[in-house]
Design an enzyme around this catalytic site. Structure first.
Site, mmCIF file in Angstrom:
data_model
loop_
_atom_site.group_PDB
_atom_site.id
_atom_site.type_symbol
_atom_site.label_atom_id
_atom_site.label_comp_id
_atom_site.label_asym_id
_atom_site.label_seq_id
_atom_site.Cartn_x
_atom_site.Cartn_y
_atom_site.Cartn_z
ATOM 1 N N LYS A 138 0.822 -1.214 0.000
ATOM 2 C CA LYS A 138 0.000 0.000 0.000
ATOM 3 C C LYS A 138 0.850 1.257 0.000
ATOM 4 O O LYS A 138 0.485 2.269 -0.575
ATOM 5 C CB LYS A 138 -0.875 0.008 1.265
ATOM 6 C CG LYS A 138 -2.329 -0.260 0.946
ATOM 7 C CD LYS A 138 -3.169 -0.014 2.146
ATOM 8 C CE LYS A 138 -4.479 0.583 1.667
ATOM 9 N NZ LYS A 138 -5.566 0.450 2.555
ATOM 10 N N ARG A 139 1.974 1.151 0.656
ATOM 11 C CA ARG A 139 2.893 2.277 0.750
ATOM 12 C C ARG A 139 3.260 2.837 -0.628
ATOM 13 O O ARG A 139 3.573 3.997 -0.801
ATOM 14 C CB ARG A 139 4.152 1.806 1.471
ATOM 15 C CG ARG A 139 5.039 2.850 2.050
ATOM 16 C CD ARG A 139 5.876 2.225 3.162
ATOM 17 N NE ARG A 139 6.335 0.884 2.798
ATOM 18 C CZ ARG A 139 7.472 0.637 2.163
ATOM 19 N NH1 ARG A 139 8.267 1.612 1.816
ATOM 20 N NH2 ARG A 139 7.830 -0.599 1.874
#
Ligand code: GLU
Length: 513
Positions: A268-269
């Site tokens: 997700k980063r």
């Protein structure tokens, strides 16, 4: 030996290309998994073959409810229709491994009979102790010590009579090399002494990944196994299984995993989200497919916009690279914008409408704006915004002021740079009169008159136009001002200018006081 399972293996003639994606439904798959789907699907379609989905749901503890539905929904959105799989069926189903336990039992019995597998009666406690001890001694390889590999037959018989639970393990050759032929990497050698006698069947009658995967790929007539290269270390076990059964191996292609721009595993980063996130945020499935197809494959060294048809026509494994592929959200946004700009206004209107008509809380137009949106008006508006749109979801924010009845903005915005409240009000008044007098409501003519006005007033056009811009749009940044006013129409534009003048009045009095 168990009965021959009801459905035997693929009999659809000489398979051309049959590929599969074999998800374990243990969570929401992010966009990296979909890249592998795109490759497998394109390869099958290029070869006029079939693409299957097979659900590897043998780890009952890690199952996540809704994971399969989520995947299928993602595929539907992308326009990738599996030829066989959950919900579609097909000749070699079932396509859920949990419904194929009889197949695995059948082949496990075969392996035991041929001596390529053996029963292991070691308890969980023993295996835990073994591992703890190996770790304490810092052994280079930990793993099963093969205690049951040489169990005398009478002990095995006695254990079975006593109903002792057992697993079935693969009897890995103790020395030598197992070679994994990988079409992208060439032959990859694994020293057998580094391989474990892995469990193939658990004591609860469920197979492990290795076993079920190989049996199903064989039974389902899979010709090409495409999967992320983190699965390469499992491949020698698979090769040993194909050999033990005397089956022809599929072609293996361990494709580069998708990484974030820091070279680490995608997460997700890095802006990598589950696939439906991209749908909900206004990405076009054709752009997403195009983008994903280039994560580890290339058409040539320069072409980056390829339609689905072109991709199907040109996809082949010999242009898949083995170096890691980097996911870059900005590039995907850019590509999405290219697809948006290539659409006709009709197409664009058709596709943005569902996004705009969502509730405001979901990213749609403010709830005060009446639905349905007028399509004619929308097309005229979109002509001004198409250039600037990166996603379909951008449309709501970009175009809301065209549809609003009342604009809300801080009145100070009406005061252009370098002006005081009274100057701004006077300028706006003259602008109003000039525009109201315009015989034609056409952008070039309006602009010419307004520039002449600025000159007459000895003002720079910038601050003067800013007041008008804020008055008619409620914003400081808009598409070209006079084109915007043309689309908005004479009446609405003039009404908004009158409102703005009323809003300015208190500021003028306050400054004068
Ligand atoms: N079930 C495995 C996974 O979750 C499949 C790997 C393979 O394609 O062999 O990725």
């Amino acid at each position: 030996m168990s009965d021959v399972p009801a459905v035997s293996h693929f009999t659809g003639g000489t398979p051309t290309v049959r590929t599969r994606f074999a998800p374990s439904p243990t969570g929401q798959m992010h966009i990296g998994g979909f890249r592998t789907i795109v490759f497998s699907w394109l390869l099958a379609k290029h070869g006029n073959g079939q693409f299957l989905i097979r659900v590897e749901d043998t780890d009952r503890n890690r199952m996540v409810e809704g994971a399969v539905e989520n995947l299928l929904e993602g595929l539907r959105w992308m326009g990738i229709t599996p030829d066989e799989g959950p919900g579609v069926g097909g000749p070699v189903g079932p396509y859920f491994q949990s419904q194929r336990l009889d197949h695995y039992a059948y082949y496990a019995a075969q392996l035991l009979a041929s001596g390529h597998g053996y029963r292991c009666f070691c308890t969980k406690e023993r295996l835990d102790e073994l591992r703890a001890e190996q770790q304490a001694r810092h052994l280079p390889t930990t793993g099963y010590d093969r205690l049951c590999r040489a169990l005398p037959q009478e002990i095995i018989d006695q254990n079975l009579r006593e109903g002792k639970p057992f697993t079935v393990r693969l009897k890995v050759p103790l020395d030598g090399v197992t070679m994994v032929p990988d079409i992208l990497r060439g032959d990859v050698d694994f020293q057998n002494k580094t391989l474990e006698d892995v469990i193939l069947m658990k004591s609860d009658g469920y197979p492990t990944y290795h076993f079920a995967n190989v049996i199903d790929d064989h039974e389902m007539g899979i010709t090409h196994v495409l999967r992320g290269d983190d699965w390469l270390p499992s491949a020698p076990v698979h090769v040993l299984l194909y050999r033990a059964f005397g089956w022809q191996m599929p072609i293996f292609a361990h494709v580069p995993n998708v990484m974030g721009n820091d070279g680490k595993k995608l997460s997700k980063r890095h802006g990598a989200e589950p696939i439906l996130f991209y749908r909900d945020n206004g990405y076009l499935p054709e752009a997403v497919i195009n983008y994903l197809s280039l994560l580890g494959w290339s058409y040539d060294d320069k072409t980056d916009i390829l339609s689905v048809d072109e991709l199907i026509r040109s996809f082949s494994l010999d242009r898949v690279h083995t170096s890691g592929a980097i996911f870059d959200l900005e590039r995907l946004r850019w590509m999405n914008g290219v697809y948006i700009r290539a659409m006709s206004l009709e197409q664009l209107a058709e596709r943005v409408l569902p996004y705009m008509e969502r509730p405001a809380a979901e990213g749609g137009l403010p709830d005060t704006i009446k639905r349905p949106i007028n399509r004619e008006m929308l097309m005229r508006v979109l002509r001004l915004d198409q250039e600037r749109m990166k996603t379909l979801a951008d449309a709501a924010q970009l175009t809301a002021f065209f549809f609003e009845d009342e604009l809300a903005y801080p009145p100070e915005w009406l005061i252009g740079k370098g002006l005081n409240a009274a100057q701004a009000r006077d300028g706006l008044q003259r602008a109003y009169a000039t525009l109201a007098d315009s015989p034609e409501w056409e952008h070039a003519a309006m602009e010419a008159r307004m520039r002449a006005l600025a000159e007459e007033l000895g003002m720079k056009p910038g601050p003067l136009f800013m007041g008008v811009r804020v008055a008619v749009t409620g914003r400081k940044e808009t598409p070209p001002l006079f084109e915007t006013m043309e689309v908005l129409g004479r009446e609405r534009s003039l009404a908004r200018l009158r409102d703005a003048l009323a809003k300015l009045e208190p500021l003028v009095s306050a400054a004068g006081a």
